[in-house]
Design a protein around this motif. Structure first.
Motif, PDB file in Angstrom:
ATOM      1  N   ARG A   1      -7.883 -10.104  38.895  1.00  0.00           N
ATOM      2  CA  ARG A   1      -7.753  -9.457  37.591  1.00  0.00           C
ATOM      3  C   ARG A   1      -7.716  -7.945  37.802  1.00  0.00           C
ATOM      4  O   ARG A   1      -8.597  -7.380  38.453  1.00  0.00           O
ATOM      5  CB  ARG A   1      -8.919  -9.841  36.684  1.00  0.00           C
ATOM      6  CG  ARG A   1      -8.812  -9.249  35.286  1.00  0.00           C
ATOM      7  CD  ARG A   1      -9.881  -9.818  34.377  1.00  0.00           C
ATOM      8  NE  ARG A   1      -9.781  -9.256  33.037  1.00  0.00           N
ATOM      9  CZ  ARG A   1     -10.534  -9.641  32.007  1.00  0.00           C
ATOM     10  NH1 ARG A   1     -11.430 -10.602  32.167  1.00  0.00           N
ATOM     11  NH2 ARG A   1     -10.373  -9.086  30.814  1.00  0.00           N
ATOM     12  N   TRP A   2      -6.697  -7.303  37.243  1.00  0.00           N
ATOM     13  CA  TRP A   2      -6.480  -5.870  37.453  1.00  0.00           C
ATOM     14  C   TRP A   2      -6.816  -5.068  36.198  1.00  0.00           C
ATOM     15  O   TRP A   2      -6.693  -5.556  35.069  1.00  0.00           O
ATOM     16  CB  TRP A   2      -5.017  -5.611  37.822  1.00  0.00           C
ATOM     17  CG  TRP A   2      -4.667  -6.073  39.203  1.00  0.00           C
ATOM     18  CD1 TRP A   2      -4.338  -7.351  39.581  1.00  0.00           C
ATOM     19  CD2 TRP A   2      -4.631  -5.279  40.395  1.00  0.00           C
ATOM     20  NE1 TRP A   2      -4.092  -7.392  40.935  1.00  0.00           N
ATOM     21  CE2 TRP A   2      -4.264  -6.139  41.459  1.00  0.00           C
ATOM     22  CE3 TRP A   2      -4.865  -3.936  40.664  1.00  0.00           C
ATOM     23  CZ2 TRP A   2      -4.125  -5.685  42.778  1.00  0.00           C
ATOM     24  CZ3 TRP A   2      -4.726  -3.478  41.969  1.00  0.00           C
ATOM     25  CH2 TRP A   2      -4.363  -4.342  43.006  1.00  0.00           C
ATOM     26  N   CYS A   3      -7.221  -3.823  36.418  1.00  0.00           N
ATOM     27  CA  CYS A   3      -7.362  -2.867  35.320  1.00  0.00           C
ATOM     28  C   CYS A   3      -6.594  -1.602  35.686  1.00  0.00           C
ATOM     29  O   CYS A   3      -6.186  -1.414  36.834  1.00  0.00           O
ATOM     30  CB  CYS A   3      -8.831  -2.554  35.012  1.00  0.00           C
ATOM     31  SG  CYS A   3      -9.756  -1.732  36.327  1.00  0.00           S
ATOM     32  N   GLN A   4      -6.426  -0.731  34.699  1.00  0.00           N
ATOM     33  CA  GLN A   4      -5.558   0.438  34.835  1.00  0.00           C
ATOM     34  C   GLN A   4      -6.371   1.725  34.769  1.00  0.00           C
ATOM     35  O   GLN A   4      -7.016   2.000  33.762  1.00  0.00           O
ATOM     36  CB  GLN A   4      -4.511   0.425  33.723  1.00  0.00           C
ATOM     37  CG  GLN A   4      -3.581   1.612  33.683  1.00  0.00           C
ATOM     38  CD  GLN A   4      -2.697   1.592  32.448  1.00  0.00           C
ATOM     39  OE1 GLN A   4      -3.118   1.118  31.403  1.00  0.00           O
ATOM     40  NE2 GLN A   4      -1.487   2.102  32.566  1.00  0.00           N
ATOM     41  N   GLY A   5      -6.350   2.506  35.821  1.00  0.00           N
ATOM     42  CA  GLY A   5      -7.076   3.778  35.856  1.00  0.00           C
ATOM     43  C   GLY A   5      -6.150   4.951  35.582  1.00  0.00           C
ATOM     44  O   GLY A   5      -5.657   5.589  36.522  1.00  0.00           O
ATOM     45  N   TYR A   6      -5.914   5.238  34.313  1.00  0.00           N
ATOM     46  CA  TYR A   6      -5.007   6.320  33.928  1.00  0.00           C
ATOM     47  C   TYR A   6      -5.750   7.440  33.197  1.00  0.00           C
ATOM     48  O   TYR A   6      -5.979   8.518  33.736  1.00  0.00           O
ATOM     49  CB  TYR A   6      -3.885   5.764  33.051  1.00  0.00           C
ATOM     50  CG  TYR A   6      -2.666   5.303  33.805  1.00  0.00           C
ATOM     51  CD1 TYR A   6      -2.764   4.713  35.062  1.00  0.00           C
ATOM     52  CD2 TYR A   6      -1.388   5.438  33.267  1.00  0.00           C
ATOM     53  CE1 TYR A   6      -1.644   4.287  35.749  1.00  0.00           C
ATOM     54  CE2 TYR A   6      -0.253   5.006  33.947  1.00  0.00           C
ATOM     55  CZ  TYR A   6      -0.393   4.433  35.186  1.00  0.00           C
ATOM     56  OH  TYR A   6       0.726   4.016  35.852  1.00  0.00           O
TER      57      TYR A   6
END
Length: 404
Positions: free
Chosen positions: A132-137
């Motif tokens: 499961r991925w998350c987005q570090g923006y």
């Protein structure tokens, strides 16, 4: 075997239909509640055991990512084949086996910009729902102006060292890995950004959920304190991350728009028309009594129908290889407005029932509508603010220049 002619596509349809009948469990052909959504990853807990079976079967076929290349775990289907699969799943009301930022955003970007080793390492686990991925923006000082980000990434010879903070990181506390924008050159703005991947269990990573006004906590503050990252987890070139970031934002805005933000499916909520008929009343012909409200609901329903057709057309154009980057900004802006209008109409139709928050005195669906109305306020901020998307449309579509 390729399926190009109508006859070949019909043969493929027959194969798909037979496979789905044999492999899609009956419980996976029913409406899905919010807590039954499968996000995958190391921490996944399946409320319904059939959800795990369904994910494994679809993943083994590569049909969670039907058009991805087979060598990376995907289905290897053509655009027309994928459309047939979608139609046949809709015919039996099959649930999506997996909801995943890896499928919607990161995976397509990695296919385009990653090296062969990275694709073979990360993509199959996305397809199977193992990661499961998350987005570090976004950062506290770099939201609308994303290129102003300051999370520092230093080259330490045999590894990178990351220090900084991200905010509004969706489900960071539940994610296994993060795809992250970092600053590798402080002398340049856009040209000093790189795109890097790392495990969220790495030493020095901390997440803190942010409670929203709606009562939910899907977003997090995320902190990086001397996080060591192997150098082979940099995607693309050093200082070449902004190009990847822009492409991924297109995927993000398209996926947010296609999802329609907060769907009422399986939540217990009804739509504006249903609530209006119940709480405002109907005439002898079954029409909502309040003519003005009825007209605005009709306008919304026509807008929603046109919007969904536009999203489908844009999706078909993208699958055909046409450039639709700026369309994503148009659709994202329209989707935010449409969803906010929908909840405004729902709350208006509910009347005093729309004041409910918790307890037994109010219908569950009405309470969810109230929370959804509050949550919808963020639609014009997340995934690119409406102001930023309008700027993109003004500059890239209409050709307008900045005001001097």
């Amino acid at each position: 075997m390729a399926y190009d002619s109508p006859a070949e596509l019909e043969a493929f349809r027959a194969e798909v239909r037979e496979w789905l009948e044999k492999n899609c469990p009956p419980s996976m052909r029913t409406p899905m509640t919010e807590d039954e959504v499968v996000w995958g990853g190391r921490r996944e807990k399946f409320k319904n055991p059939d959800s795990k079976v369904w994910l494994e079967r679809m993943g083994e076929k590569g049909w969670t990512a039907p058009t991805w290349p087979k060598e990376y775990g995907g289905g290897g289907l053509t655009r027309d084949q994928a459309k047939v699969l979608e139609q046949e799943m809709a015919r039996i009301h099959a649930r999506p086996p997996l909801f995943s930022f890896g499928l919607w955003m990161f995976g397509p970007a990695l296919i385009e910009f990653g090296n062969e080793e990275q694709k073979k390492r990360f993509l199959p686990d996305i397809v199977m729902g193992r990661t499961r991925w998350c987005q570090g923006y976004s950062e506290p000082g770099a939201g609308s102006d994303l290129a102003g980000l300051q999370t520092k990434c230093e080259d330490k010879g045999d590894h990178y060292l990351i220090n900084g903070q991200k905010v509004w990181t969706s489900y960071a506390d539940q994610a296994d890995w993060i795809f992250c924008l970092v600053r590798t050159d402080t002398s340049k703005k856009h040209e000093g950004i790189s795109f890097i991947l790392f495990d969220m269990e790495s030493e020095g990573v901390e997440t803190r959920p942010i409670k929203l006004i709606s009562g939910s906590s899907p977003f997090c503050e995320t902190f990086f304190n001397d996080v060591k990252v192997p150098k082979d987890q940099l995607v693309g070139e050093v200082n070449g991350g902004w190009k990847i970031a822009k492409r991924l934002l297109q995927h993000e805005r398209s996926s947010i728009s296609a999802g329609g933000f907060g769907s009422t499916r399986g939540s217990g909520m009804l739509g504006p028309e249903e609530y209006a008929k119940i709480h405002v009343g109907t005439d002898k012909d079954g029409k909502v009594l309040d003519g003005d409200l009825r007209g605005r609901i009709a306008d919304h329903m026509m807008y929603a129908k046109a919007f969904n057709l536009t999203v489908k057309r844009s999706g078909e154009q993208a699958k055909a290889g046409q450039e639709v980057g700026h369309t994503a900004s148009i659709i994202k802006y329209a989707a935010a407005k449409m969803n906010q209008d929908k909840f405004e109409l729902m709350i208006e139709a509910l009347g005093t029932e729309g004041l409910g928050w918790e307890g037994e005195g109010f219908d569950k669906g009405a309470k969810m509508a109230t929370r959804g109305w509050l949550r919808s306020k963020g639609n014009s901020i997340e995934g690119g603010t409406s102001e930023i998307n309008l700027n993109v449309v003004a500059k890239r579509v209409l050709g307008l220049r900045d005001h001097q």
